[in-house]
Scaffold this motif. Structure first.
Motif, PDB file in Angstrom:
ATOM      1  N   ALA A 195       0.831  -1.197   0.000  1.00 22.36           N
ATOM      2  CA  ALA A 195       0.000   0.000   0.000  1.00 22.36           C
ATOM      3  C   ALA A 195       0.871   1.256   0.000  1.00 22.36           C
ATOM      4  CB  ALA A 195      -0.922  -0.005   1.224  1.00 22.36           C
ATOM      5  N   ASN A 196       0.240   2.397  -0.265  1.00 27.26           N
ATOM      6  CA  ASN A 196       0.948   3.671  -0.157  1.00 27.26           C
ATOM      7  C   ASN A 196       1.504   3.830   1.249  1.00 27.26           C
ATOM      8  OD1 ASN A 196       0.436   4.508  -2.783  1.00 27.26           O
ATOM      9  ND2 ASN A 196      -1.498   5.486  -2.245  1.00 27.26           N
ATOM     10  N   GLY A 197       2.741   4.280   1.355  1.00 31.39           N
ATOM     11  CA  GLY A 197       3.354   4.473   2.658  1.00 31.39           C
ATOM     12  C   GLY A 197       3.937   3.228   3.282  1.00 31.39           C
ATOM     13  N   ALA A 198       3.968   2.125   2.523  1.00 29.77           N
ATOM     14  CA  ALA A 198       4.483   0.866   3.073  1.00 29.77           C
ATOM     15  C   ALA A 198       5.996   0.843   3.173  1.00 29.77           C
ATOM     16  CB  ALA A 198       4.002  -0.315   2.234  1.00 29.77           C
ATOM     17  N   GLY A 199       6.664   1.758   2.435  1.00 29.74           N
ATOM     18  CA  GLY A 199       8.125   1.788   2.468  1.00 29.74           C
ATOM     19  C   GLY A 199       8.778   1.316   1.176  1.00 29.74           C
ATOM     20  N   LYS A 200       7.981   1.166   0.127  1.00 24.57           N
ATOM     21  CA  LYS A 200       8.524   0.633  -1.138  1.00 24.57           C
ATOM     22  C   LYS A 200       9.530   1.598  -1.767  1.00 24.57           C
ATOM     23  CE  LYS A 200       4.565   0.291  -3.270  1.00 24.57           C
ATOM     24  NZ  LYS A 200       3.779   1.087  -2.283  1.00 24.57           N
ATOM     25  N   SER A 201       9.125   2.854  -1.949  1.00 24.83           N
ATOM     26  CA  SER A 201      10.034   3.834  -2.560  1.00 24.83           C
ATOM     27  C   SER A 201      11.249   4.078  -1.679  1.00 24.83           C
ATOM     28  CB  SER A 201       9.294   5.154  -2.821  1.00 24.83           C
ATOM     29  OG  SER A 201       8.293   4.982  -3.801  1.00 24.83           O
ATOM     30  N   THR A 202      11.048   4.065  -0.375  1.00 21.57           N
ATOM     31  CA  THR A 202      12.172   4.227   0.548  1.00 21.57           C
ATOM     32  C   THR A 202      13.194   3.118   0.351  1.00 21.57           C
ATOM     33  OG1 THR A 202      10.805   5.348   2.201  1.00 21.57           O
ATOM     34  CG2 THR A 202      12.833   4.323   2.984  1.00 21.57           C
ATOM     35  N   THR A 203      12.711   1.910   0.093  1.00 21.87           N
ATOM     36  CA  THR A 203      13.607   0.780  -0.141  1.00 21.87           C
ATOM     37  C   THR A 203      14.474   1.017  -1.377  1.00 21.87           C
ATOM     38  OG1 THR A 203      12.062  -0.767   0.900  1.00 21.87           O
ATOM     39  CG2 THR A 203      13.715  -1.694  -0.602  1.00 21.87           C
ATOM     40  N   LEU A 204      13.860   1.470  -2.465  1.00 21.27           N
ATOM     41  CA  LEU A 204      14.638   1.741  -3.671  1.00 21.27           C
ATOM     42  C   LEU A 204      15.627   2.868  -3.454  1.00 21.27           C
ATOM     43  CD1 LEU A 204      12.430   1.401  -6.882  1.00 21.27           C
ATOM     44  CD2 LEU A 204      13.669  -0.324  -5.582  1.00 21.27           C
ATOM     45  N   ARG A 205      15.200   3.899  -2.761  1.00 24.14           N
ATOM     46  CA  ARG A 205      16.099   5.025  -2.494  1.00 24.14           C
ATOM     47  C   ARG A 205      17.277   4.588  -1.633  1.00 24.14           C
ATOM     48  NH1 ARG A 205      14.435  10.119  -3.382  1.00 24.14           N
ATOM     49  NH2 ARG A 205      15.385  10.919  -1.467  1.00 24.14           N
ATOM     50  N   ALA A 206      17.032   3.664  -0.714  1.00 29.07           N
ATOM     51  CA  ALA A 206      18.126   3.144   0.121  1.00 29.07           C
ATOM     52  C   ALA A 206      19.108   2.337  -0.717  1.00 29.07           C
ATOM     53  CB  ALA A 206      17.558   2.290   1.251  1.00 29.07           C
ATOM     54  N   ILE A 207      18.587   1.542  -1.655  1.00 33.11           N
ATOM     55  CA  ILE A 207      19.461   0.748  -2.516  1.00 33.11           C
ATOM     56  C   ILE A 207      20.390   1.660  -3.309  1.00 33.11           C
ATOM     57  CG2 ILE A 207      19.503  -0.775  -4.536  1.00 33.11           C
ATOM     58  CD1 ILE A 207      16.857  -1.993  -3.453  1.00 33.11           C
TER      59      ILE A 207
END
Length: 234
Positions: free
Chosen positions: A35-47
Motif C-alpha cells: 500500500a501507499n506508505g508501506a516503504g517501497k520507494s524508501t527501499t529503492l532510495r536506500a538501494i
C-alpha cells in the motif's frame, strides 16, 4: 545480483523500513508490492544510496554499496527510474535521452540505442526536438524509460512507472517492461497495480508498514487470499 540484508531506514524517529531482506538474481523480474506508505520507494532510495541505512547492508554484484556515490552505481549498471520520472523539462527529448548515456563512450552504440528507443516509442521520435516539459504524463514516462535504456542497465529499479497514467498507457509501459526483461535486464519493480506487476514478474515481495509479510513465486502471490483481498480488489 542484488542482496539486501536486514536493512532499517529511519526518518527522524520513525523507522520507515524494518529488517528488510530481499534478493534479485540475474535476469529476474521481481515485484515489490504494498500500500501507499508501506516503504517501497524508501527501499529503492536506500538501494541507490539516496537515504542512509540505520542498519543492515546492501550488496550489488557481490560488492557492498556502502559509501559509493550514485554516479558510480550508474557506471556499474545500477539504474533507477524514480517515481515522478525525474526528467529535465527544459531540455529536448533527444537531450534527455543523451543524458542517460553520459557515462558511455561508445558513440556508435549510443546512436544505435537512441534509434532503438525511438523505434519503441514513436511518439518520442515525432517530438524529438520538443522540450520534455511539454509532454503528457505518459510521454514523460516513456522518456524516463528510454533514458534508462540509454544507460545500459544491468539492474533496473522502477518506482511506480504507471502512476497516474491512462489504462492504454499503462498497458504500453508494461509491454516495455516485459520487453526489457526479455532482453536480459534484471528488474526490481515497484508498482501500485499489483495484479499487472505480479503477472509480468517471476517472484514477488509484499511490504506492509515497512516490514515484509509475504514473498514467493509471483504466480503463488497472485492466488494468495490475503494478497487478493488487500491488493487485487477481491
Amino acid at each position: 545480483m542484488l542482496d539486501v540484508r536486514g536493512i532499517d531506514v529511519a526518518y527522524g524517529g520513525i523507522r520507515a523500513v524494518r529488517q528488510l531482506n530481499l534478493h534479485v538474481h540475474p535476469g529476474e523480474l521481481v515485484a515489490l508490492i504494498g500500500a501507499n506508505g508501506a516503504g517501497k520507494s524508501t527501499t529503492l532510495r536506500a538501494i541507490c544510496g539516496l537515504v542512509p541505512l540505520a542498519a543492515g547492508s546492501i550488496h550489488y554484484q557481490g560488492q557492498s554499496l556502502a559509501g559509493q556515490p550514485v554516479h558510480s552505481m550508474v557506471r556499474q549498471g545500477l539504474v533507477m527510474v524514480p517515481e515522478g520520472r525525474g526528467i529535465f523539462p527544459q531540455l529536448t527529448i533527444e537531450e534527455n535521452l543523451y543524458m542517460g548515456a553520459y557515462t558511455r563512450t561508445d558513440k556508435d552504440g549510443v546512436a544505435q540505442d537512441l534509434e532503438g528507443v525511438f523505434t519503441r516509442f514513436p511518439r518520442l521520435a515525432e517530438r524529438r526536438k520538443q522540450t520534455a516539459g511539454t509532454l503528457s504524463g505518459g510521454e514523460q514516462q516513456m522518456l524516463a524509460m528510454g533514458r534508462a535504456i540509454l544507460s545500459q542497465p544491468k539492474l533496473l529499479l522502477l518506482d511506480e512507472p504507471t502512476m497516474g497514467l491512462a489504462p492504454i498507457m499503462v498497458d504500453k509501459i508494461f509491454e516495455v517492461i516485459a520487453d526489457i526483461s526479455q532482453r536480459g535486464v534484471t528488474i526490481l519493480l515497484i508498482e501500485q497495480n499489483a495484479r499487472l506487476a505480479l503477472e509480468v514478474s517471476q517472484r514477488g515481495y509484499v511490504l506492509e508498514s515497512g516490514e515484509l509479510t509475504l514473498q514467493g513465486p509471483a504466480h503463488d502471490l497472485l492466488h494468495d487470499p490475503k494478497v487478493r483481498a488487500a491488493y487485487l480488489g477481491e
